[in-house]
Design a protein around this motif. Sequence first.
Motif, PDB file in Angstrom:
ATOM      1  N   ASP A 276     -21.691  10.435  10.867  1.00  6.80           N
ATOM      2  CA  ASP A 276     -22.792  10.847  11.746  1.00  6.80           C
ATOM      3  C   ASP A 276     -23.981  11.372  10.939  1.00  6.80           C
ATOM      4  O   ASP A 276     -24.553  12.417  11.244  1.00  6.80           O
ATOM      5  CB  ASP A 276     -22.306  11.901  12.737  1.00  6.80           C
ATOM      6  N   VAL A 277     -24.347  10.619   9.869  1.00  8.99           N
ATOM      7  CA  VAL A 277     -25.502  10.994   9.058  1.00  8.99           C
ATOM      8  C   VAL A 277     -26.780  10.645   9.824  1.00  8.99           C
ATOM      9  O   VAL A 277     -26.918   9.532  10.339  1.00  8.99           O
ATOM     10  CB  VAL A 277     -25.487  10.247   7.708  1.00  8.99           C
ATOM     11  N   PRO A 278     -27.733  11.570   9.952  1.00 10.00           N
ATOM     12  CA  PRO A 278     -28.980  11.265  10.674  1.00 10.00           C
ATOM     13  C   PRO A 278     -29.691  10.047  10.060  1.00 10.00           C
ATOM     14  O   PRO A 278     -29.658   9.860   8.837  1.00 10.00           O
ATOM     15  CB  PRO A 278     -29.811  12.542  10.481  1.00 10.00           C
TER      16      PRO A 278
ATOM     17  N   ALA B 150     -15.778  13.820  10.281  1.00  9.29           N
ATOM     18  CA  ALA B 150     -15.417  12.789  11.262  1.00  9.29           C
ATOM     19  C   ALA B 150     -15.653  13.235  12.696  1.00  9.29           C
ATOM     20  O   ALA B 150     -16.003  12.420  13.557  1.00  9.29           O
ATOM     21  CB  ALA B 150     -13.949  12.394  11.079  1.00  9.29           C
ATOM     22  N   LEU B 151     -15.481  14.537  12.977  1.00 12.70           N
ATOM     23  CA  LEU B 151     -15.515  15.007  14.361  1.00 12.70           C
ATOM     24  C   LEU B 151     -16.792  15.745  14.744  1.00 12.70           C
ATOM     25  O   LEU B 151     -17.071  15.908  15.930  1.00 12.70           O
ATOM     26  CB  LEU B 151     -14.311  15.916  14.634  1.00 12.70           C
ATOM     27  N   LEU B 152     -17.570  16.195  13.731  1.00 15.68           N
ATOM     28  CA  LEU B 152     -18.749  17.013  14.007  1.00 15.68           C
ATOM     29  C   LEU B 152     -19.960  16.463  13.267  1.00 15.68           C
ATOM     30  O   LEU B 152     -19.807  15.689  12.314  1.00 15.68           O
ATOM     31  CB  LEU B 152     -18.494  18.470  13.584  1.00 15.68           C
ATOM     32  N   PRO B 153     -21.202  16.824  13.671  1.00 16.24           N
ATOM     33  CA  PRO B 153     -22.391  16.391  12.930  1.00 16.24           C
ATOM     34  C   PRO B 153     -22.333  16.809  11.469  1.00 16.24           C
ATOM     35  O   PRO B 153     -21.696  17.810  11.113  1.00 16.24           O
ATOM     36  CB  PRO B 153     -23.546  17.099  13.668  1.00 16.24           C
ATOM     37  N   VAL B 154     -23.020  16.047  10.599  1.00 17.32           N
ATOM     38  CA  VAL B 154     -22.881  16.217   9.161  1.00 17.32           C
ATOM     39  C   VAL B 154     -23.333  17.600   8.681  1.00 17.32           C
ATOM     40  O   VAL B 154     -22.845  18.097   7.657  1.00 17.32           O
ATOM     41  CB  VAL B 154     -23.662  15.111   8.421  1.00 17.32           C
TER      42      VAL B 154
ATOM     43  N   LEU C 160     -19.153  -1.756  -0.525  1.00 17.67           N
ATOM     44  CA  LEU C 160     -18.652  -2.465   0.658  1.00 17.67           C
ATOM     45  C   LEU C 160     -18.606  -1.562   1.893  1.00 17.67           C
ATOM     46  O   LEU C 160     -18.859  -2.019   3.013  1.00 17.67           O
ATOM     47  CB  LEU C 160     -17.255  -3.015   0.378  1.00 17.67           C
ATOM     48  N   LEU C 161     -18.287  -0.278   1.701  1.00 14.02           N
ATOM     49  CA  LEU C 161     -17.976   0.602   2.835  1.00 14.02           C
ATOM     50  C   LEU C 161     -19.093   1.557   3.210  1.00 14.02           C
ATOM     51  O   LEU C 161     -18.941   2.321   4.171  1.00 14.02           O
ATOM     52  CB  LEU C 161     -16.712   1.406   2.523  1.00 14.02           C
ATOM     53  N   THR C 162     -20.210   1.560   2.479  1.00 16.66           N
ATOM     54  CA  THR C 162     -21.268   2.543   2.752  1.00 16.66           C
ATOM     55  C   THR C 162     -21.728   2.552   4.211  1.00 16.66           C
ATOM     56  O   THR C 162     -21.835   3.623   4.824  1.00 16.66           O
ATOM     57  CB  THR C 162     -22.465   2.302   1.809  1.00 16.66           C
ATOM     58  N   PRO C 163     -22.035   1.403   4.834  1.00 14.57           N
ATOM     59  CA  PRO C 163     -22.473   1.452   6.244  1.00 14.57           C
ATOM     60  C   PRO C 163     -21.445   2.108   7.159  1.00 14.57           C
ATOM     61  O   PRO C 163     -21.793   2.912   8.032  1.00 14.57           O
ATOM     62  CB  PRO C 163     -22.692  -0.021   6.604  1.00 14.57           C
ATOM     63  N   ALA C 164     -20.167   1.785   6.958  1.00 14.12           N
ATOM     64  CA  ALA C 164     -19.125   2.353   7.813  1.00 14.12           C
ATOM     65  C   ALA C 164     -18.999   3.857   7.582  1.00 14.12           C
ATOM     66  O   ALA C 164     -18.817   4.635   8.528  1.00 14.12           O
ATOM     67  CB  ALA C 164     -17.790   1.664   7.537  1.00 14.12           C
ATOM     68  N   ILE C 165     -19.101   4.298   6.312  1.00 11.42           N
ATOM     69  CA  ILE C 165     -18.988   5.728   6.006  1.00 11.42           C
ATOM     70  C   ILE C 165     -20.138   6.503   6.632  1.00 11.42           C
ATOM     71  O   ILE C 165     -19.943   7.569   7.228  1.00 11.42           O
ATOM     72  CB  ILE C 165     -18.953   5.943   4.479  1.00 11.42           C
ATOM     73  N   LEU C 166     -21.353   5.977   6.512  1.00 12.09           N
ATOM     74  CA  LEU C 166     -22.520   6.663   7.067  1.00 12.09           C
ATOM     75  C   LEU C 166     -22.422   6.774   8.582  1.00 12.09           C
ATOM     76  O   LEU C 166     -22.815   7.780   9.175  1.00 12.09           O
ATOM     77  CB  LEU C 166     -23.803   5.935   6.675  1.00 12.09           C
ATOM     78  N   SER C 167     -21.899   5.745   9.213  1.00 14.05           N
ATOM     79  CA  SER C 167     -21.749   5.770  10.664  1.00 14.05           C
ATOM     80  C   SER C 167     -20.665   6.765  11.081  1.00 14.05           C
ATOM     81  O   SER C 167     -20.852   7.549  12.014  1.00 14.05           O
ATOM     82  CB  SER C 167     -21.409   4.366  11.170  1.00 14.05           C
TER      83      SER C 167
END
Length: 512
Positions: free
Chosen positions: A136-138, A272-276, A126-133
Amino acid sequence: MRPANRAGPVSAGDAGPAPPDRPERAALVPEVGFSALAQAAPMLANLVLTPYLIRHLGLDRFGVWSLILVFLATLTVLDGGVGASLARFHARHAAHGDRAGTGRLVIGSLTVFLGLGALVTGACLLLTPAILSAADVPPRLRGEAGQLLTALGPLLALALAANSATALLQANARFRALAGVSGGSCLVYAAAVTMLVRDGADLPLLAVLAAGRYLLMTVCGLCVGARHIRVRRPLMPPRAERRDFGSYAVRMQLSGFTVFLNGEIDALVVAALLPVRYVGVYAAGYQAAMALRSVPLFAFPPILTRTTRVFSEDGLPGAVREFHVLQARWLPAVLTYGVVTTASVGLAVQVWLGTGLALSAAVATVLLAGYSVQVAFTGVRTCFVRAIGLPGYETRYSWFSTVVNLVLTVPLTLLFGVVGVVLATAIGLTAGSLYFVVLCRRFAGLRERRLPKRWLPATAVAAAMAVLGDLLILRLGWHGSLPLLLAGLPVLAGLAAAAALLPRESKEEETS
């Protein structure tokens, strides 16, 4: 004398009679050694594999893999305290020869872990799209990252099942077997990774290999521990034991939650705050700092056993005297170890991973500074409060550290990036450790002696030897796991030099 009365449950019954005291202490040494090998095996495997994975996966892809491991570690800690409680209840069944009770506990825990895995799988779908966004996953890595999140539930179930098998062997004092199972599974995993993971989209394969390691650990551990298990109906623990287990597990979860807030949450803040890719930078430095922090902690079991035995025989005054004897030796030794390793860990990380990951070196240095203060000042005190039956004092200082950490994390991250995250943790650990010193002084009169007169010059010489030696190794331009072992030699030489100066001074201090 109130603490002595309240601590009755940790009691003489657990400490054992006085006559077999020496044989038990002699037997404890190899048990601690094999237990240390079992704990060190996963850390050593990660130290060997990290430069290989960074080189073949790239920093962004390694950051994604590190993020998944952070999620896995977080969920493993937040399992309701079940995993942390198993060793105690397995030990209780073992003490009574209750193999059927052990079998019910194994089946019950595995059932709970399968349920947790299924729950996490549903949540991830259910949450994969929100987690990836949010992380900040390329875009080019989102397909692989989504597959890893889908596999997180099965990975969690297998990791917890491996912990269950580990608890079974620990509770039955099968430390030699545990070292073999842990070391063997890590060796197979490391060999498989180096043979099968190549350049490219290999993250799903890496997840399969990690799952295989947990499965191998579970199956081998349960096979080795099979003689302690008997499967009888009913298959689940009785209601009274479930209630007792649940009450204990809740208390263990409260303590474990502070571990999460002071460790795993840092990686989540970075995500959450920096690139992956910075998750990978953080993970490499965190791994190095945790490995070095763990070395003094291998001494905890014999210290706790000794303090518990003294308390059961001589009460609180005896435990206080024993604390002062132990702490007089612990503090200078662990502080020297902390100063030397903190001074050299940044160079060692660059030898390990290359100068391009100097930021990971900074993360390791800052974290290890906080860990060194924590272990030096709280190590024997933690054993003391547990031995006298008052672990609430440990919880109080842990939560104090956590609050300071949480208050500072976001502002320091915004100011200093990934180094700010670990700086908040180091400050929190230091503040909490000093608070614990004050607490123990107030309720039990625990005090620190002055450090030996030769401590400062001995430590300065040791740190200089370690730093100069690692600088020379870094200038050779060699990187990887074998050069990292070479970088450890100046550190060992420095510690040996300090050890040659400190014991004579310590003896003088004890007789004065």
